[in-house]
Design a protein around this motif. Structure first.
Motif: not given
Length: 692
Positions: A158, A208-209, A211-212, A226, A230-232, A356, A689
């Motif tokens: 991630h 990833n950030m 997109r998160g 986060s 997974d930054w979600s 996200a 992703m």
């Protein structure tokens, strides 16, 4: 604890009867926070916030900790039982009543140990031994050790460098991005493949950030951290310093890759910084937006993330069916919400979705059988509709409307660099960002800087506060002034940077190098004549105990970078740059002494000092400044270089110093990337992703 304890009548009764409660804003007084955080870390093995410390009337700590559960908390009902705040208060009340002298004696002994520990950091074993030159232990090898340490902590699935909670760590990301950009003495030592891997780790993390869920995909900006690996799921608070530091990191990433997603994040953050509510009408930037807000204008109870989350039914009611379908697929919207129960112990996010990116326009085009351009257009339109609905029907999160000088300095620097990077790609946006940076700097120079006494003030809220600037305030504004000079060639910014640096040297410089967090109040602010020794870096001949203000237990000096870069890492870079710009070797000598002040710590934990490692590299291989004069037709003939031992520097439409660079890609390719990036939507097949 705010809701569980500090709104509890039971807690209030005990506190008011037996204690004198004092609430410290750690953003206004990070120096006080750092002292007592050191105590809690030393005595408990951990730290964090909220920070609760019980002290004697002499300010010496008796007991401390972080979170204690309140009377209404459910956090202590599981397998792990938490100590209740009411129990802590009652126990301390009883012990103080029966054993006050023992408590005082213990607090004095702990304070003595804290002071000894602090002074060990102040008096580095390296600086006295080697004077103004780096010792053999701080050669370029330490950069490789730092890279190895950081790489070992890297989350290859991630991105980022921890499990959960996960913080962006932009200072560390910039270190990784810049490793391969130093002269060959650095890159050859670490190795081309490892330099490439370092950059890849940083870019994957930034991607990833972007997109998160940590990013506000409907509005602008990034949340503080986060909750999940997974930054979600973010902690929804937005901090000014995070936006500034992440903007710097995305600028570095874009300059290295020319990637449209990196450029999209630049637009996103710069738009956030230059727009309400964070942009001040008079110039400068407010501090933060709260995580909590009411779900609607008819609700009175606040919930975390209420301004940012969506139910599937809500999206279906706002958007036409096809738009809702595309948004649902693209942003991972689920009928029962996408927040796991384990991360929602207060049930504030039931059936809610944190947006996200989990797909791409190309993938949706294939799945739905419609042109990719239609998918992109639909996402743009839907984003606008959702933002308009959010602004119209949901109360804004609370705004911390104080201006913090150090954070404003970071934002000014970042906007200046973003403006320079996009000068030929998007002149309109570039000019707007630079204008915002200049307006902020002019406000601070006018309202927060006393030129006669050489004193910078820290806080403005309606009027200037009475808190004097700390070392990080001076360092961040020096950096900002240097960046503005590089963008505008207005020499007043360079002169101001020099004045600020001399004032910082006068009031903060430690005898053996490096800068204290707090000023030497005994010798500061005595007018312009008091700065005569500042350019030589000679501090006042006072010991820490003699120069400590009445509200401080001791003076600290830190070079470790955390959520923000340390004052010493910023200062080291500033000193090297000023040395180059002003051709003043005394500044370079001070920079080397600043690095050496933390020799022992850097040797032991190199990965925790990415900012000062920049100074190690500069001291070893030098830096370069380039002045580019004239119009486009004249540049190739009128370049002038001032070489400080470096082997290369980027070309630019502004002054460059050290590691600074700007985009040099063909204008047509960059303009195409900009057109894609302005939508907050990944380009084509790049939206998987995970980066490969």
């Amino acid at each position: 604890m705010e809701r569980e304890s500090f709104m509890s009548q039971e807690i209030a009764d005990v506190l008011n009867a037996s204690f004198i409660p004092v609430k410290i804003d750690r953003e206004e007084r990070p120096d006080i926070d750092a002292i007592y955080m050191n105590y809690v870390q030393a005595t408990t093995g951990g730290g964090g916030w909220p920070l609760n410390v019980f002290i004697t009337p002499d300010l010496e700590p008796v007991f401390g900790g972080t979170y204690f559960s309140g009377p209404s908390s459910t956090a202590g009902t599981g397998i792990v039982q938490r100590v209740g705040f009411a129990d802590v208060l009652e126990k301390l009340r009883d012990v103080w009543a029966t054993q006050e002298q023992k408590c005082r004696d213990s607090a004095k002994e702990i304070t003595k140990q804290l002071r000894q520990f602090a002074e060990e950091g102040v008096h580095s074993r390296g600086s006295a031994k080697t004077g103004d030159q780096l010792s053999e232990s701080l050669e370029l090898d330490v950069l490789e050790e730092a890279y190895r340490t950081i790489a070992h902590q890297y989350d290859r699935e991630h991105g980022g460098f921890s499990s959960a909670p996960k913080f962006p760590t932009p200072v560390r990301l910039r270190f990784l991005l810049q490793l391969g950009q130093w002269p060959s003495a650095v890159s050859d030592l670490i190795g081309p493949s490892d330099c490439a891997e370092a950059a890849a780790m940083a870019i994957s993390t930034l991607r990833n950030m972007a997109r998160g869920g940590i990013r506000d995909h409907i509005g602008y900006g990034f949340a503080r951290y986060s909750v999940t690996r997974d930054w979600s799921l973010p902690h929804f608070e937005k901090m000014l310093y995070d936006q500034a530091l992440l903007l710097d990191a995305y600028v570095d990433a874009f300059l290295l890759t020319h990637d449209a997603e990196m450029l999209g994040a630049i637009y996103d953050i710069a738009t956030y910084l230059t727009s309400p509510p964070i942009a001040r009408p008079e110039g400068g930037f407010f501090s933060s937006e709260d995580a909590d807000s009411a779900p609607s204008r008819s609700d009175s109870e606040k919930r975390e993330g209420a301004f940012y989350v969506w139910t599937a039914k809500e999206i279906q009611a706002i958007l036409p069916p096809q738009e809702a379908d595309i948004v649902t697929r693209f942003y991972n919207v689920r009928p029962n919400g996408n927040v796991a129960q384990e991360h929602d112990i207060h049930d504030e996010l039931l059936n809610q979705n944190v947006l996200a990116i989990v797909s791409s326009p190309a993938a949706l085009s294939k799945d739905l059988g419609i042109p990719e351009a239609q998918v992109i257009s639909t996402l743009r339109t839907a984003r606008t509709k959702l933002r308009q609905h959010r602004d119209a029907h949901r109360p804004q999160p609370g705004l911390d409307d104080k201006l913090v000088v150090s954070w404003n300095g970071l934002a000014i620097s970042a906007l200046s660099r973003a403006s320079a990077a996009l000068g030929t790609i998007d002149p309109v946006a570039s000019a707007s960002w630079l204008a915002s940076a200049i307006k902020a700097a002019e406000f601070i120079r006018t309202h927060m800087w006393d030129a006669q006494s050489g004193v910078l003030w820290r806080i403005f809220r309606g009027t200037r506060g009475n808190i004097r600037g700390l070392a990080d305030d001076y360092a961040a504004i020096v950096q900002a002034a240097i960046e503005l000079y590089g963008c505008t060639f207005d020499e007043s910014w360079l002169r101001w940077a020099d004045e600020l640096q001399k004032a910082q040297n006068r009031d903060f410089l430690a005898p053996e190098g490096g800068f204290y967090t707090t000023p030497n109040l005994a010798g500061s602010g005595s007018g312009s004549g008091s700065t005569s020794s500042a350019s030589t870096g000679t501090p006042a001949s006072k010991t820490p105990s003699e120069t400590t203000g009445s509200d401080l237990l001791l003076r600290l000096k830190s070079g470790m970078d955390n959520a923000e870069p340390s004052a010493n890492s910023l200062s080291c870079s500033n000193l090297f740059r000023l040395s180059s710009l002003l051709e003043d070797e005394q500044y370079a000598a001070l920079a080397r002494r600043t690095v050496m002040a933390f020799e022992a710590e850097i040797e032991q934990w190199p990965g925790s000092f990415p900012g000062l490692l920049h100074g190690v590299a500069w001291a070893a291989v030098g830096g370069k400044s380039v002045w580019i004069i004239g119009g486009d037709d004249d540049r190739k003939n009128d370049d002038r270089e001032h070489d400080d031992g470096g082997e290369r520097a980027g070309s630019s439409r502004r002054l460059l110093s050290g590691m600074d660079d700007v985009a040099d890609e063909p204008a047509a390719a960059a303009a195409a990337a900009a057109a894609t990036a302005a939508t907050n939507i990944p380009e084509g097949d790049k939206a998987g992703m995970r980066s490969k």
